[in-house]
Design an enzyme around this catalytic site. Structure first.
Site, PDB file in Angstrom:
ATOM      1  N   GLY A  43      13.195  20.606  -8.728  1.00 18.48           N
ATOM      2  CA  GLY A  43      12.313  20.392  -9.865  1.00 18.48           C
ATOM      3  C   GLY A  43      11.966  18.930  -9.970  1.00 18.48           C
ATOM      4  O   GLY A  43      12.238  18.136  -9.055  1.00 18.48           O
ATOM      5  N   VAL A  48      18.991  21.008  -6.507  1.00 15.01           N
ATOM      6  CA  VAL A  48      20.306  21.610  -6.721  1.00 15.01           C
ATOM      7  C   VAL A  48      20.776  22.165  -5.383  1.00 15.01           C
ATOM      8  O   VAL A  48      20.028  22.865  -4.693  1.00 15.01           O
ATOM      9  CB  VAL A  48      20.258  22.740  -7.764  1.00 15.01           C
ATOM     10  CG1 VAL A  48      21.638  23.393  -7.901  1.00 15.01           C
ATOM     11  CG2 VAL A  48      19.791  22.198  -9.113  1.00 15.01           C
ATOM     12  N   ASP A 159      15.189  23.995 -24.103  1.00 19.72           N
ATOM     13  CA  ASP A 159      14.568  24.499 -22.867  1.00 19.72           C
ATOM     14  C   ASP A 159      15.034  25.919 -22.560  1.00 19.72           C
ATOM     15  O   ASP A 159      15.374  26.246 -21.420  1.00 19.72           O
ATOM     16  CB  ASP A 159      14.905  23.558 -21.704  1.00 19.72           C
ATOM     17  CG  ASP A 159      13.945  23.708 -20.527  1.00 19.72           C
ATOM     18  OD1 ASP A 159      12.850  24.282 -20.717  1.00 19.72           O
ATOM     19  OD2 ASP A 159      14.290  23.258 -19.416  1.00 19.72           O
TER      20      ASP A 159
END
Length: 408
Positions: A43, A48, A159
């Site tokens: 992102g 990750v 979020d």
């Protein structure tokens, strides 16, 4: 032999590039070494990676943050929030377990427990099939437990979306809330902050009103409907389309809210009425002119109903879930209240019939009713025990074989 210096096409020496992290590399912390096995997400923040903790021989997820000069504060914010919520039991509160943070070369790394699959990917894996309420209910309950715990600490996640709710494994309906990179203390948020992704953004945020932890409850409502219809309920690409859909489904926010909003005039125009000045939603043409931007159209197979009540009749009426749908839609209405101050709290939502299942046996004392209640609520029943992986998806019996039918 000495290494050749980096040069550009003209032969001019240039600074060396930042070292790239690659599969097989070891990320070193003061307590362990993490072998990168696979990159599983990316992102604006960075990547990750699925890693093996060489000390414990267990897999973990390592969030590797980009070396962006603007990301330093976000990194420190996430670490500070993770420290605040570290007093919570991550398993009881359904929050991802955080292990440590460390610096590897130029990268800031955060280490978390390895989870299975996020809810957006889950729906994608099964071909965008709606989920039965017997599977949605435990997800809803666990999410509410997580938000109740965060609210007790005064933390706003900001979020909440399907991507940030993950299954713990593929053998049971256990979820955890992840990604606290945009989280904040409720005491520190300011009106006008542009938080939450489009499509999961509460009206008070869009309008520039003061907001609280209640914006996360709006996000939960959107997530639950996403699972129920296998699509986003509001536009995720265009703020105007999102607001237009909110007005169509839920009505227009009260004038007192619109008059107080910092961004109301982005979506609404004032008109003179018998009782004074009032507001109306702009047309697409007016919005484009006032904001100097085009209205984007979402591509979707899903045709939403004209009201939240329409969600009840989107599927066959004569089945075991019909009564449950009434309780589900009642919860969704309370989660999607236009006024954040009136929106249901996590603790109150945990007492709502869809979560407690109290409504299932009130309809009848018959054996059939009791059987339906057991099938939909008992986590030890055979159906739930067979909740297993299939080609990186989830047990097909938890997803509807029919498509939503809109009752216009």
């Amino acid at each position: 032999m000495s290494a050749l210096p980096n040069v550009d096409a003209s032969g001019t020496s240039v600074p060396p590039r930042a070292a790239e992290i690659f599969v097989g590399q070891a990320l070193l912390s003061s307590s362990s070494a993490y072998s990168v096995k696979q990159f599983i997400g990316e992102g604006c923040y960075g990547q990750v990676a699925r890693c093996l903790n060489r000390r414990t021989n267990r897999e973990v997820a390592v969030k590797i943050l980009k070396t962006d000069p603007n990301s330093g504060q976000d990194t420190e914010n996430e670490v500070s929030i993770l420290k605040v919520i570290s007093v919570l039991n991550p398993d009881q509160c359904n929050i991802v377990r955080f292990f440590e943070t460390f610096q590897h070369l130029i990268y800031k790394c955060l280490v978390f427990e390895m989870l299975e699959m996020d809810l957006y990917k889950l729906i994608h894996e099964v071909g965008y099939k709606p989920m039965f309420l017997c599977a949605i209910q435990p997800i809803a309950k666990q999410l509410l437990v997580a938000l109740d715990a965060l609210k007790s600490l005064g933390v706003v996640h900001t979020d909440i979306k399907p991507d940030n709710v993950m299954l713990v494994n593929g053998h049971e309906i256990r979820i955890k809330l992840i990604d606290f990179g945009l989280a904040a203390l409720a005491s520190q948020v300011q009106p006008g902050c542009r938080v939450q992704p489009i499509g999961y953004r509460a009206p008070e945020v869009s309008l520039g009103l003061p907001f609280t932890e209640a914006i996360d409850m709006w996000g939960v409502g959107c997530v639950l409907v996403f699972l129920y219809v296998a699509d986003n309920f509001f536009s995720v690409t265009c703020e105007y389309q999102m607001m237009r859909r909110i007005v169509e489904l839920l009505g227009q926010p009260e004038d007192r809210l619109l008059f107080a909003g910092l961004y109301t005039e982005k979506f609404f125009m004032q008109e003179e009425a018998a009782g004074g000045m009032t507001w109306r939603l702009m047309t697409e043409e007016e919005y484009s002119f006032v904001n100097n931007t085009e209205v984007k159209q979402d591509w979707s197979f899903f045709v939403p109903p004209n009201s939240l009540d329409g969600l009840v009749n989107m599927y066959p009426k004569e089945d075991a879930e019909h009564v449950d749908r009434l309780a589900f839609v009642d919860l969704v209405k309370r989660l999607l209240d236009l006024d954040g101050d009136q929106r249901i709290s996590p603790s109150d939502a945990l007492q709502q019939p869809f979560i407690t299942r109290s409504h299932l046996c009130k309809q009848s004392d018959s054996r059939e009713c009791r059987a339906d209640a057991e099938e939909l609520t008992d986590p030890s029943n055979k159906s739930l025990q067979r909740f297993q992986r299939f080609s990186k998806g989830i047990k097909k019996s938890f997803f509807c074989c029919w498509s939503p039918v809109v009752d216009l």
